[in-house]
Scaffold this motif. Sequence first.
Motif, mmCIF file in Angstrom:
data_model
loop_
_atom_site.group_PDB
_atom_site.id
_atom_site.type_symbol
_atom_site.label_atom_id
_atom_site.label_comp_id
_atom_site.label_asym_id
_atom_site.label_seq_id
_atom_site.Cartn_x
_atom_site.Cartn_y
_atom_site.Cartn_z
ATOM 1 N N LEU A 40 0.837 -1.196 0.000
ATOM 2 C CA LEU A 40 0.000 0.000 0.000
ATOM 3 C C LEU A 40 0.876 1.252 0.000
ATOM 4 O O LEU A 40 1.731 1.423 0.877
ATOM 5 N N LEU A 41 0.654 2.135 -0.988
ATOM 6 C CA LEU A 41 1.401 3.387 -1.095
ATOM 7 C C LEU A 41 0.444 4.569 -1.186
ATOM 8 O O LEU A 41 -0.691 4.428 -1.644
ATOM 9 N N VAL A 42 0.921 5.726 -0.748
ATOM 10 C CA VAL A 42 0.149 6.964 -0.863
ATOM 11 C C VAL A 42 1.006 8.010 -1.567
ATOM 12 O O VAL A 42 2.234 8.012 -1.461
ATOM 13 N N LEU A 43 0.345 8.898 -2.298
ATOM 14 C CA LEU A 43 1.035 9.948 -3.046
ATOM 15 C C LEU A 43 1.102 11.208 -2.194
ATOM 16 O O LEU A 43 0.084 11.673 -1.668
ATOM 17 N N LEU A 55 5.155 5.321 1.919
ATOM 18 C CA LEU A 55 4.360 4.477 2.803
ATOM 19 C C LEU A 55 3.379 5.355 3.572
ATOM 20 O O LEU A 55 3.670 6.524 3.827
ATOM 21 N N PRO A 56 2.223 4.828 3.958
ATOM 22 C CA PRO A 56 1.287 5.622 4.765
ATOM 23 C C PRO A 56 1.903 5.947 6.123
ATOM 24 O O PRO A 56 2.299 5.042 6.857
ATOM 25 N N GLY A 57 2.010 7.223 6.432
ATOM 26 C CA GLY A 57 2.638 7.611 7.689
ATOM 27 C C GLY A 57 2.126 8.943 8.191
ATOM 28 O O GLY A 57 1.410 9.668 7.492
ATOM 29 N N THR A 58 2.530 9.276 9.407
ATOM 30 C CA THR A 58 2.113 10.534 10.022
ATOM 31 C C THR A 58 3.031 10.835 11.194
ATOM 32 O O THR A 58 3.704 9.938 11.725
ATOM 33 N N LEU A 59 3.066 12.095 11.607
ATOM 34 C CA LEU A 59 3.744 12.454 12.846
ATOM 35 C C LEU A 59 2.816 12.170 14.021
ATOM 36 O O LEU A 59 1.593 12.299 13.908
ATOM 37 N N GLU A 76 -7.578 6.362 7.870
ATOM 38 C CA GLU A 76 -7.842 7.400 6.881
ATOM 39 C C GLU A 76 -7.630 6.898 5.455
ATOM 40 O O GLU A 76 -8.034 7.559 4.498
ATOM 41 N N LYS A 77 -6.992 5.719 5.310
ATOM 42 C CA LYS A 77 -6.616 5.228 3.983
ATOM 43 C C LYS A 77 -7.348 3.963 3.560
ATOM 44 O O LYS A 77 -7.634 3.786 2.378
ATOM 45 N N GLY A 132 -3.509 10.510 -3.211
ATOM 46 C CA GLY A 132 -3.641 9.313 -4.011
ATOM 47 C C GLY A 132 -3.266 8.109 -3.172
ATOM 48 O O GLY A 132 -2.425 8.194 -2.275
ATOM 49 N N ILE A 133 -3.891 6.982 -3.440
ATOM 50 C CA ILE A 133 -3.600 5.760 -2.695
ATOM 51 C C ILE A 133 -3.764 4.590 -3.645
ATOM 52 O O ILE A 133 -4.693 4.566 -4.460
ATOM 53 N N ALA A 134 -2.845 3.619 -3.564
ATOM 54 C CA ALA A 134 -2.884 2.511 -4.518
ATOM 55 C C ALA A 134 -2.105 1.324 -3.975
ATOM 56 O O ALA A 134 -1.191 1.474 -3.161
ATOM 57 N N TRP A 135 -2.498 0.136 -4.454
ATOM 58 C CA TRP A 135 -1.702 -1.072 -4.238
ATOM 59 C C TRP A 135 -0.662 -1.148 -5.347
ATOM 60 O O TRP A 135 -1.002 -1.091 -6.528
ATOM 61 N N TYR A 136 0.596 -1.291 -4.979
ATOM 62 C CA TYR A 136 1.676 -1.439 -5.950
ATOM 63 C C TYR A 136 2.257 -2.844 -5.849
ATOM 64 O O TYR A 136 2.566 -3.303 -4.744
#
Length: 246
Positions: A40-43, A55-59, A76-77, A132-136
């Motif tokens: 899983l990746l996010v733009l 990668l999906p992340g946050t502080l 959120e994703k 954007g969010i997608a399976w790569y």
Amino acid sequence: MSGRTQKKSADPPNALADFKVGVDNVIFSVDTAQNRLLVLLVLRHEEPFIGQWSLPGTLVRQGESLEDAADRVLAEKIRAENLYLEQLYTFGGPERDPREAENCYGVRYLSVSYFALVQFAETELIADGVSGIAWYPLKQIPQLAFDHNQILTYGYRRLRNKLEYSPVAFEVLPELFTLSDLYQLYTTVLGENFSDYSNFRSRLLKLGFLLDTGVKVSRGAGRPASLYRFDADAFAPLKDKPLVFI
């Protein structure tokens, strides 16, 4: 008094670093229909690394635990049933984040990474109109933001190791499955050469934690295949022993 501007002295060698802490999630899934291991990746839509995948992340917010931050960014994703995140590793090398430059914020950025394997068919991506969010496919991963390629490599190594000794594969298979389904999942993650089918089948059946339901299913022109169910109680004595599945 001199009118010259004095240069700010450098921090002493033993100065303590000022850290911000983030979480990054390595979320894998297996598309069994096309035999692909997915990530899983996010733009990113903001600096740094605007326009790059990550990668999906946050502080981590004030008063928030690491686990809650990891759960929050995933909620959120994606929508997924029984999603369990396992802490993977902490990445904190100097200059891993361009915001650490002296002319920026003057702080260091730690990433506490988490790992999960989810069911592909049961996981829904949330299109929020912002990111954007997608399976790569793992074999087609682009250059990611920050040090996320390194984090992903570490996560893939953890996934391979867990498949060798833990029943993680049964978390993404249907409750009832054929031995061919199980073998296909292993070859998708570990590669075609990890074991031949006959040895894999013989080994697992001897271990006694796969229950034959007595139900058979026909797929194509071959012989009907038996449907099995994973028996967690029968597996318990083998828990955490190495190389159970290969």
